[in-house]
Design a protein around this motif. Structure first.
Motif, PDB file in Angstrom:
ATOM      1  N   MET A  36      13.780 -56.753  45.605  1.00 62.07           N
ATOM      2  CA  MET A  36      14.383 -57.213  44.357  1.00 62.07           C
ATOM      3  C   MET A  36      13.755 -56.457  43.190  1.00 62.07           C
ATOM      4  SD  MET A  36      14.587 -61.224  43.563  1.00 62.07           S
ATOM      5  CE  MET A  36      15.618 -61.823  42.238  1.00 62.07           C
ATOM      6  N   ASP A  37      14.619 -56.024  42.277  1.00 59.17           N
ATOM      7  CA  ASP A  37      14.155 -55.276  41.111  1.00 59.17           C
ATOM      8  C   ASP A  37      13.209 -56.115  40.244  1.00 59.17           C
ATOM      9  OD1 ASP A  37      14.330 -52.834  40.007  1.00 59.17           O
ATOM     10  OD2 ASP A  37      15.977 -53.318  38.635  1.00 59.17           O
ATOM     11  N   MET A  38      12.239 -55.504  39.621  1.00 58.04           N
ATOM     12  CA  MET A  38      11.335 -56.133  38.644  1.00 58.04           C
ATOM     13  C   MET A  38      10.435 -57.221  39.236  1.00 58.04           C
ATOM     14  SD  MET A  38      12.173 -54.192  36.324  1.00 58.04           S
ATOM     15  CE  MET A  38      11.299 -54.667  34.869  1.00 58.04           C
ATOM     16  N   THR A  39      10.093 -57.083  40.510  1.00 57.07           N
ATOM     17  CA  THR A  39       9.212 -58.088  41.122  1.00 57.07           C
ATOM     18  C   THR A  39       7.818 -57.510  41.434  1.00 57.07           C
ATOM     19  OG1 THR A  39      10.229 -57.560  43.252  1.00 57.07           O
ATOM     20  CG2 THR A  39      11.027 -59.541  42.129  1.00 57.07           C
ATOM     21  N   GLY A  40       7.456 -56.458  40.720  1.00 57.41           N
ATOM     22  CA  GLY A  40       6.143 -55.847  40.943  1.00 57.41           C
ATOM     23  C   GLY A  40       4.998 -56.819  40.700  1.00 57.41           C
ATOM     24  N   TRP A  41       5.208 -57.817  39.822  1.00 58.04           N
ATOM     25  CA  TRP A  41       4.147 -58.777  39.495  1.00 58.04           C
ATOM     26  C   TRP A  41       3.804 -59.677  40.683  1.00 58.04           C
ATOM     27  CZ3 TRP A  41       5.606 -63.856  40.088  1.00 58.04           C
ATOM     28  CH2 TRP A  41       6.979 -64.075  40.170  1.00 58.04           C
ATOM     29  N   VAL A  42       4.715 -59.809  41.648  1.00 56.96           N
ATOM     30  CA  VAL A  42       4.510 -60.764  42.744  1.00 56.96           C
ATOM     31  C   VAL A  42       3.300 -60.359  43.586  1.00 56.96           C
ATOM     32  CG1 VAL A  42       5.549 -61.829  44.788  1.00 56.96           C
ATOM     33  CG2 VAL A  42       6.975 -61.302  42.808  1.00 56.96           C
ATOM     34  N   LYS A  43       3.261 -59.078  43.966  1.00 53.23           N
ATOM     35  CA  LYS A  43       2.156 -58.629  44.828  1.00 53.23           C
ATOM     36  C   LYS A  43       0.990 -58.060  44.027  1.00 53.23           C
ATOM     37  CE  LYS A  43       5.161 -57.453  48.664  1.00 53.23           C
ATOM     38  NZ  LYS A  43       5.875 -56.361  49.310  1.00 53.23           N
ATOM     39  N   ALA A  44       1.205 -57.849  42.723  1.00 50.02           N
ATOM     40  CA  ALA A  44       0.168 -57.173  41.921  1.00 50.02           C
ATOM     41  C   ALA A  44      -1.227 -57.794  42.068  1.00 50.02           C
ATOM     42  CB  ALA A  44       0.595 -57.109  40.455  1.00 50.02           C
ATOM     43  N   PRO A  45      -1.364 -59.137  42.032  1.00 54.61           N
ATOM     44  CA  PRO A  45      -2.729 -59.682  42.124  1.00 54.61           C
ATOM     45  C   PRO A  45      -3.418 -59.368  43.446  1.00 54.61           C
ATOM     46  CG  PRO A  45      -1.181 -61.375  41.389  1.00 54.61           C
ATOM     47  CD  PRO A  45      -0.371 -60.191  41.816  1.00 54.61           C
ATOM     48  N   VAL A  46      -2.651 -59.260  44.532  1.00 55.13           N
ATOM     49  CA  VAL A  46      -3.299 -58.978  45.821  1.00 55.13           C
ATOM     50  C   VAL A  46      -3.406 -57.476  46.094  1.00 55.13           C
ATOM     51  CG1 VAL A  46      -2.841 -61.170  46.997  1.00 55.13           C
ATOM     52  CG2 VAL A  46      -1.091 -59.406  47.023  1.00 55.13           C
ATOM     53  N   GLU A  47      -2.772 -56.686  45.231  1.00 56.85           N
ATOM     54  CA  GLU A  47      -2.846 -55.227  45.436  1.00 56.85           C
ATOM     55  C   GLU A  47      -3.576 -54.551  44.288  1.00 56.85           C
ATOM     56  OE1 GLU A  47       1.228 -54.066  45.907  1.00 56.85           O
ATOM     57  OE2 GLU A  47       1.267 -54.658  48.013  1.00 56.85           O
ATOM     58  N   GLN A  48      -4.376 -55.332  43.569  1.00 58.36           N
ATOM     59  CA  GLN A  48      -5.090 -54.817  42.390  1.00 58.36           C
ATOM     60  C   GLN A  48      -5.910 -53.573  42.739  1.00 58.36           C
ATOM     61  OE1 GLN A  48      -5.046 -56.250  39.125  1.00 58.36           O
ATOM     62  NE2 GLN A  48      -6.028 -54.304  38.679  1.00 58.36           N
ATOM     63  N   ASP A  49      -5.699 -52.503  41.968  1.00 59.04           N
ATOM     64  CA  ASP A  49      -6.419 -51.261  42.216  1.00 59.04           C
ATOM     65  C   ASP A  49      -7.757 -51.287  41.460  1.00 59.04           C
ATOM     66  OD1 ASP A  49      -7.069 -48.586  42.693  1.00 59.04           O
ATOM     67  OD2 ASP A  49      -6.078 -47.975  40.840  1.00 59.04           O
ATOM     68  N   GLU A  50      -8.848 -51.314  42.230  1.00 55.99           N
ATOM     69  CA  GLU A  50     -10.187 -51.491  41.658  1.00 55.99           C
ATOM     70  C   GLU A  50     -10.547 -50.368  40.672  1.00 55.99           C
ATOM     71  OE1 GLU A  50     -12.162 -53.999  41.597  1.00 55.99           O
ATOM     72  OE2 GLU A  50     -13.837 -52.931  40.645  1.00 55.99           O
ATOM     73  N   LYS A  51     -10.147 -49.153  40.992  1.00 52.01           N
ATOM     74  CA  LYS A  51     -10.487 -48.015  40.119  1.00 52.01           C
ATOM     75  C   LYS A  51      -9.843 -48.174  38.747  1.00 52.01           C
ATOM     76  CE  LYS A  51     -11.649 -43.619  42.138  1.00 52.01           C
ATOM     77  NZ  LYS A  51     -11.092 -42.502  42.852  1.00 52.01           N
ATOM     78  N   SER A  52      -8.562 -48.546  38.746  1.00 55.53           N
ATOM     79  CA  SER A  52      -7.857 -48.708  37.458  1.00 55.53           C
ATOM     80  C   SER A  52      -8.492 -49.842  36.659  1.00 55.53           C
ATOM     81  CB  SER A  52      -6.376 -49.050  37.662  1.00 55.53           C
ATOM     82  OG  SER A  52      -5.819 -48.224  38.604  1.00 55.53           O
ATOM     83  N   LEU A  53      -8.885 -50.901  37.368  1.00 55.53           N
ATOM     84  CA  LEU A  53      -9.491 -52.035  36.662  1.00 55.53           C
ATOM     85  C   LEU A  53     -10.831 -51.617  36.050  1.00 55.53           C
ATOM     86  CD1 LEU A  53      -9.426 -55.021  35.866  1.00 55.53           C
ATOM     87  CD2 LEU A  53     -10.451 -55.569  38.071  1.00 55.53           C
ATOM     88  N   GLU A  54     -11.613 -50.875  36.816  1.00 54.40           N
ATOM     89  CA  GLU A  54     -12.906 -50.426  36.284  1.00 54.40           C
ATOM     90  C   GLU A  54     -12.724 -49.555  35.046  1.00 54.40           C
ATOM     91  OE1 GLU A  54     -15.424 -48.615  39.249  1.00 54.40           O
ATOM     92  OE2 GLU A  54     -15.554 -50.567  40.242  1.00 54.40           O
ATOM     93  N   TYR A  55     -11.716 -48.674  35.098  1.00 56.51           N
ATOM     94  CA  TYR A  55     -11.449 -47.811  33.941  1.00 56.51           C
ATOM     95  C   TYR A  55     -11.088 -48.660  32.717  1.00 56.51           C
ATOM     96  CZ  TYR A  55      -9.079 -44.468  30.901  1.00 56.51           C
ATOM     97  OH  TYR A  55      -8.699 -43.735  29.808  1.00 56.51           O
ATOM     98  N   LEU A  56     -10.228 -49.652  32.949  1.00 58.74           N
ATOM     99  CA  LEU A  56      -9.826 -50.530  31.836  1.00 58.74           C
ATOM    100  C   LEU A  56     -11.033 -51.266  31.251  1.00 58.74           C
ATOM    101  CD1 LEU A  56      -6.668 -52.682  31.588  1.00 58.74           C
ATOM    102  CD2 LEU A  56      -8.849 -53.827  31.280  1.00 58.74           C
ATOM    103  N   LEU A  57     -11.907 -51.745  32.130  1.00 56.31           N
ATOM    104  CA  LEU A  57     -13.079 -52.482  31.644  1.00 56.31           C
ATOM    105  C   LEU A  57     -14.050 -51.555  30.909  1.00 56.31           C
ATOM    106  CD1 LEU A  57     -13.651 -54.911  34.663  1.00 56.31           C
ATOM    107  CD2 LEU A  57     -12.610 -55.434  32.459  1.00 56.31           C
ATOM    108  N   ASP A  58     -14.143 -50.305  31.372  1.00 57.41           N
ATOM    109  CA  ASP A  58     -15.000 -49.330  30.677  1.00 57.41           C
ATOM    110  C   ASP A  58     -14.469 -49.056  29.270  1.00 57.41           C
ATOM    111  OD1 ASP A  58     -16.620 -49.129  32.833  1.00 57.41           O
ATOM    112  OD2 ASP A  58     -15.821 -47.205  33.555  1.00 57.41           O
ATOM    113  N   VAL A  59     -13.143 -48.845  29.177  1.00 57.56           N
ATOM    114  CA  VAL A  59     -12.554 -48.588  27.849  1.00 57.56           C
ATOM    115  C   VAL A  59     -12.769 -49.806  26.946  1.00 57.56           C
ATOM    116  CG1 VAL A  59     -10.381 -48.174  26.596  1.00 57.56           C
ATOM    117  CG2 VAL A  59     -10.864 -46.905  28.696  1.00 57.56           C
TER     118      VAL A  59
END
Ligand code: PA5
Length: 410
Positions: A36-59
């Motif tokens: 289904m279109d626009m359902t990326g948020w459904v799995k996002a919490p369980v597929e969280q990319d650690e590298k991207s999160l670390e970058y965001l927290l660093d910024v």
């Protein structure tokens, strides 16, 4: 999941509720199917990319150490999630002030923010999924030259502008590429009102000092609940049945916690924009108790029977404020709040109001993350039961188009 729902106070036929669990489960399966279109948020919490999160927290760390104020330029789903979390949740001491612009065309509001930007060391954070929203473009056009003048050059100002937008398209993306802004993506398959757990919400929250890791852990816990707890499913079903079978037009969500007011605004957008189409949908309203019991309480008790109530109760909080004298001597404010909730339920049930209860253990980032995911999923399921697409907003688009015509842009 730790969010508990009680629909006994709705007087709905439980056999009918159970019968609908099959349809609700099928809707949930569809959300998870990836088809289904626009359902990326459904799995996002369980597929969280650690590298991207670390970058965001660093910024976020760098921003906090260099600035006193972050002005988020965003509207609708591109600011409400962040603002609701910032207003609701405890913040680390090192968090800085976050203000929002682009949320209206009000001259007086603009003047206030402009004065703050001139006075304080400021970072701008432009959040726009499409990159083409008029309020956002107008706000950036106003603040960009002020930043350039304040910091002495285009380059110095550009170092202080962050863009959260589509990875490939839109005017904000073009400008960010041209000016060399730091950027974060809003994933293409996640719409504005479902984007709180993307950089659109997470960056401003982290800058404000919210523990976003805990928030994400909460969302992850909710997302991992086995095919959703039955009572969580029942929230979606009860709302659908009260609308469809009992003719209720308004869902009045009532809060017992003062810091949840803006979360109510976020809920209004989520539910109103997801369900309100094709002549269907519940009008989402919110009230703050006990304040509104002394005004709208009259309508709830005796007014026209167009609504049902959702009591969203934060159960736990510290119990430290004791009333020292008078009729309530020795009672704590928390006890008074609990009694208020019970009194309201009794009074409003005696008036025949259907009441759904939602209980949240405490107002922490972890439970807030669960609550956000719970609301997003419930809302999508109810909309699907109603037979409407939870993820489009043709009505919003039509106002934008009329306004563009009036501005001579189309
Ligand atoms: O939920 C939605 O899609 C809308 O509320 C949008 O978030 C809002 O219109 C802002 O759009 P954008 O992020 O593209 O600037």
């Amino acid at each position: 999941m730790d969010i508990r729902v009680n629909i006994e106070g709705t007087d709905l036929n439980m056999e009918e509720v159970k019968a609908l669990r099959k349809d609700a489960s099928a809707a949930l399966d569809r959300l998870w199917s990836g088809d289904m279109d626009m359902t990326g948020w459904v799995k996002a919490p369980v597929e969280q990319d650690e590298k991207s999160l670390e970058y965001l927290l660093d910024v976020a760390d760098i921003i906090r150490s260099e600035a006193e104020l972050m002005v988020v330029i965003g509207i609708g789903g591109s600011y409400m999630g962040a603002k609701s979390a910032i207003e609701a949740l405890p913040r680390f001491e090192h968090g800085i002030e976050v203000k929002f612009l682009g949320i209206n065309f009000c001259t007086d509001y603009y003047r206030e923010i402009i004065e703050e930007v001139k006075r304080k060391n400021t970072i701008l954070c432009v959040v726009s999924k499409s990159g083409n929203t008029m309020e956002i473009q107008a706000a950036l056009e106003v603040l960009r030259p002020i930043m350039q003048q304040k910091y002495g050059s285009v380059e110095e100002a550009s170092k202080r502008i962050v863009a959260v937008t589509d990875e490939n398209k839109g005017r904000i993306r073009e400008e960010a590429n041209e000016m060399g802004y730091t950027t974060f993506p809003v994933p293409g398959n996640i719409g504005g009102r479902y984007s709180m757990m993307t950089p659109a919400g997470l960056l401003p929250m982290a800058v404000a000092g919210i523990d976003v890791r805990e928030l994400l852990r909460g969302a992850q816990t909710a997302a991992s609940s086995p095919l959703w707890d039955a009572d969580a499913m029942d929230y979606a079903i009860a709302r659908y049945m009260l609308h469809e079978n009992c003719g209720k037009a308004v869902d009045v969500t009532c809060f017992n916690h003062s810091r949840m007011t803006f979360f109510g605004e976020w809920m209004k957008q989520l539910f109103g924009e997801s369900e309100g189409k094709e002549g269907k949908g519940l009008w989402p309203a919110t009230l703050q108790f006990s304040t509104d019991l002394h005004s709208m309480g009259q309508f709830l008790q005796e007014g026209s029977r167009i609504f049902f109530e959702t009591m969203l109760v934060i159960d736990g909080c510290d119990d430290e404020i004791v009333i020292p004298a008078g009729n309530f001597k020795g009672m704590t404010m928390k006890q008074m709040n609990d009694i208020m909730v019970q009194g309201v339920i009794r009074a409003h049930r005696s008036a025949g109001n259907p009441i759904i209860e939602i209980h949240v253990p405490e107002l922490t980032p972890f439970y807030f993350g669960q609550l956000v995911y719970f609301m997003e999923t419930s809302c999508a399921i109810t909309a699907m039961l109603m037979g409407v697409d939870p993820f489009n907003q043709p009505g919003v688009e039509s106002y934008k188009s009329e306004m563009r015509k009036l501005c001579g842009m189309e």
